[in-house]
Each structure stands twice: as structure tokens, then as C-alpha cells.
Design a protein around this motif. Structure first.
Motif, PDB file in Angstrom:
ATOM      1  N   MET A  42     -54.622  -0.835  35.579  1.00  0.00           N
ATOM      2  CA  MET A  42     -55.969  -1.349  35.307  1.00  0.00           C
ATOM      3  C   MET A  42     -56.521  -2.075  36.527  1.00  0.00           C
ATOM      4  N   ILE A  43     -55.689  -2.886  37.142  1.00  0.00           N
ATOM      5  CA  ILE A  43     -56.114  -3.626  38.326  1.00  0.00           C
ATOM      6  C   ILE A  43     -56.465  -2.665  39.455  1.00  0.00           C
ATOM      7  N   LYS A  44     -55.630  -1.670  39.672  1.00  0.00           N
ATOM      8  CA  LYS A  44     -55.885  -0.694  40.737  1.00  0.00           C
ATOM      9  C   LYS A  44     -57.192   0.061  40.475  1.00  0.00           C
ATOM     10  N   ALA A  45     -57.396   0.504  39.241  1.00  0.00           N
ATOM     11  CA  ALA A  45     -58.617   1.246  38.907  1.00  0.00           C
ATOM     12  C   ALA A  45     -59.860   0.376  39.122  1.00  0.00           C
ATOM     13  N   ALA A  46     -59.784  -0.894  38.711  1.00  0.00           N
ATOM     14  CA  ALA A  46     -60.921  -1.804  38.878  1.00  0.00           C
ATOM     15  C   ALA A  46     -61.192  -2.055  40.354  1.00  0.00           C
ATOM     16  N   ARG A  47     -60.139  -2.216  41.145  1.00  0.00           N
ATOM     17  CA  ARG A  47     -60.296  -2.440  42.592  1.00  0.00           C
ATOM     18  C   ARG A  47     -60.950  -1.227  43.246  1.00  0.00           C
ATOM     19  N   GLN A  56     -58.662  -6.392  51.146  1.00  0.00           N
ATOM     20  CA  GLN A  56     -59.878  -7.126  50.795  1.00  0.00           C
ATOM     21  C   GLN A  56     -59.686  -7.911  49.493  1.00  0.00           C
ATOM     22  N   LEU A  57     -59.066  -7.284  48.505  1.00  0.00           N
ATOM     23  CA  LEU A  57     -58.815  -7.985  47.246  1.00  0.00           C
ATOM     24  C   LEU A  57     -57.863  -9.145  47.471  1.00  0.00           C
ATOM     25  N   GLY A  58     -56.852  -8.935  48.281  1.00  0.00           N
ATOM     26  CA  GLY A  58     -55.913 -10.010  48.604  1.00  0.00           C
ATOM     27  C   GLY A  58     -56.606 -11.215  49.205  1.00  0.00           C
ATOM     28  N   LYS A  59     -57.557 -10.973  50.106  1.00  0.00           N
ATOM     29  CA  LYS A  59     -58.304 -12.078  50.718  1.00  0.00           C
ATOM     30  C   LYS A  59     -59.145 -12.817  49.679  1.00  0.00           C
ATOM     31  N   LEU A  60     -59.757 -12.079  48.745  1.00  0.00           N
ATOM     32  CA  LEU A  60     -60.535 -12.730  47.684  1.00  0.00           C
ATOM     33  C   LEU A  60     -59.663 -13.598  46.788  1.00  0.00           C
ATOM     34  N   VAL A  61     -58.426 -13.152  46.573  1.00  0.00           N
ATOM     35  CA  VAL A  61     -57.501 -13.854  45.670  1.00  0.00           C
ATOM     36  C   VAL A  61     -56.747 -14.960  46.408  1.00  0.00           C
ATOM     37  N   GLY A  62     -56.543 -14.762  47.709  1.00  0.00           N
ATOM     38  CA  GLY A  62     -55.770 -15.729  48.483  1.00  0.00           C
ATOM     39  C   GLY A  62     -54.302 -15.351  48.585  1.00  0.00           C
ATOM     40  N   VAL A  63     -54.025 -14.039  48.527  1.00  0.00           N
ATOM     41  CA  VAL A  63     -52.649 -13.547  48.676  1.00  0.00           C
ATOM     42  C   VAL A  63     -52.646 -12.419  49.700  1.00  0.00           C
ATOM     43  N   GLN A  64     -51.465 -12.046  50.132  1.00  0.00           N
ATOM     44  CA  GLN A  64     -51.323 -10.954  51.088  1.00  0.00           C
ATOM     45  C   GLN A  64     -51.531  -9.602  50.407  1.00  0.00           C
ATOM     46  N   LYS A  65     -51.858  -8.599  51.199  1.00  0.00           N
ATOM     47  CA  LYS A  65     -52.024  -7.220  50.720  1.00  0.00           C
ATOM     48  C   LYS A  65     -50.774  -6.759  49.973  1.00  0.00           C
ATOM     49  N   ALA A  66     -49.608  -7.146  50.474  1.00  0.00           N
ATOM     50  CA  ALA A  66     -48.344  -6.724  49.855  1.00  0.00           C
ATOM     51  C   ALA A  66     -48.250  -7.198  48.405  1.00  0.00           C
ATOM     52  N   GLN A  67     -48.767  -8.381  48.113  1.00  0.00           N
ATOM     53  CA  GLN A  67     -48.733  -8.897  46.748  1.00  0.00           C
ATOM     54  C   GLN A  67     -49.618  -8.050  45.831  1.00  0.00           C
ATOM     55  N   ILE A  68     -50.782  -7.652  46.310  1.00  0.00           N
ATOM     56  CA  ILE A  68     -51.667  -6.783  45.529  1.00  0.00           C
ATOM     57  C   ILE A  68     -50.972  -5.445  45.273  1.00  0.00           C
ATOM     58  N   LEU A  84     -54.561 -13.724  36.883  1.00  0.00           N
ATOM     59  CA  LEU A  84     -55.866 -14.235  36.460  1.00  0.00           C
ATOM     60  C   LEU A  84     -56.828 -14.321  37.640  1.00  0.00           C
ATOM     61  N   LYS A  85     -56.336 -14.741  38.801  1.00  0.00           N
ATOM     62  CA  LYS A  85     -57.171 -14.800  40.005  1.00  0.00           C
ATOM     63  C   LYS A  85     -57.647 -13.408  40.398  1.00  0.00           C
ATOM     64  N   VAL A  86     -56.784 -12.406  40.255  1.00  0.00           N
ATOM     65  CA  VAL A  86     -57.164 -11.033  40.571  1.00  0.00           C
ATOM     66  C   VAL A  86     -58.315 -10.594  39.679  1.00  0.00           C
ATOM     67  N   PHE A  87     -58.192 -10.843  38.377  1.00  0.00           N
ATOM     68  CA  PHE A  87     -59.263 -10.446  37.467  1.00  0.00           C
ATOM     69  C   PHE A  87     -60.564 -11.187  37.758  1.00  0.00           C
ATOM     70  N   ARG A  88     -60.463 -12.471  38.102  1.00  0.00           N
ATOM     71  CA  ARG A  88     -61.667 -13.218  38.466  1.00  0.00           C
ATOM     72  C   ARG A  88     -62.309 -12.633  39.722  1.00  0.00           C
ATOM     73  N   ALA A  89     -61.489 -12.307  40.719  1.00  0.00           N
ATOM     74  CA  ALA A  89     -62.010 -11.734  41.964  1.00  0.00           C
ATOM     75  C   ALA A  89     -62.673 -10.383  41.705  1.00  0.00           C
ATOM     76  N   LEU A  90     -62.179  -9.645  40.733  1.00  0.00           N
ATOM     77  CA  LEU A  90     -62.764  -8.351  40.386  1.00  0.00           C
ATOM     78  C   LEU A  90     -63.956  -8.506  39.439  1.00  0.00           C
ATOM     79  N   GLU A  91     -64.278  -9.759  39.113  1.00  0.00           N
ATOM     80  CA  GLU A  91     -65.365 -10.069  38.182  1.00  0.00           C
ATOM     81  C   GLU A  91     -65.179  -9.323  36.862  1.00  0.00           C
ATOM     82  N   ALA A  92     -63.934  -9.335  36.393  1.00  0.00           N
ATOM     83  CA  ALA A  92     -63.583  -8.646  35.155  1.00  0.00           C
ATOM     84  C   ALA A  92     -63.435  -9.653  34.022  1.00  0.00           C
TER      85      ALA A  92
END
Length: 108
Positions: A42-47, A56-68, A84-92
Motif C-alpha cells: 500500500m505504501i509503495k503504491a501510494a508513493r 524523496q519520501l525518506g526525506k519527507l519522513v526524516g529517514v533514509q531511502k533504505a528504511q523506505i 504513521l509518518k510515512v502515511f502523513r507524508a503521503l497525505e493519506a
């Protein structure tokens, strides 16, 4: 000559037979892994829908690309806070449904 009837099985019956009975440690681990896989997809599809790279998503969340990447590939290393931060960054919008002994509680 009449062909014998083919026995069909439900998904629940197949899980009981090959994964473990509902409530068993094996079944709980399987269901958890399946939930994490669905969450990652779901996260990948939304991204991708928002044309964001993992970096880019990692920067919005404050984590490295590897974590995403780990989250999207259903790695269990992510904290609920990060998810939760990922979903907020995706405005989901995120909704929780919880079941307590056959009673559902829905939080929005």
C-alpha cells in the motif's frame, strides 16, 4: 463411467492444514507477515501514485531511502511511529479497525 467429485477447500481450511490452526503461533506469525506485506504494498503504491522516489519520501519522513525500501518490502523493522509518518507524508488518511472478541471498534 462417472468421474469422482472433486473436493474443494476454503482458504481457511487450507491455512489450517498448511500453516496452522487459527490462534496457533505459526498462524499468528503468518497473518502478521501477510499484514506487513499488504501494508508495504500500500505504501509503495501510494508513493508511486504521487510520483515520489523512495529517497524523496525518506526525506519527507526524516529517514533514509533504505528504511523506505525495507518498509515497502514488508521488513518488520519499522516502528509504528515511522509508518504513521510515512502515511502523513503521503497525505493519506489512516483508519484503524480493532476487533475485541467479535466486537469491532473503529477509530478515525
Amino acid at each position: 463411467m462417472e468421474k469422482p467429485a472433486i473436493k474443494s477447500y476454503t482458504l481457511a481450511e487450507m491455512k489450517d492444514k498448511y500453516v496452522g490452526e487459527a490462534g496457533s503461533a505459526e498462524r499468528e506469525a503468518y497473518e502478521y507477515e501477510l499484514s506487513m506485506d499488504v501494508l508495504g504494498r500500500m505504501i509503495k503504491a501510494a508513493r508511486q501514485e504521487q510520483n515520489l522516489t523512495q529517497e524523496q519520501l525518506g526525506k519527507l519522513v526524516g529517514v533514509q531511502k533504505a528504511q523506505i525500501s525495507k518498509i515497502e518490502s514488508s521488513s518488520n523493522s519499522a516502528t509504528i511511529d515511522t509508518i504513521l509518518k510515512v502515511f502523513r507524508a503521503l497525505e493519506a488518511e489512516l483508519h484503524f479497525n480493532v476487533r475485541f472478541k467479535n466486537k469491532f471498534i473503529q477509530l478515525r
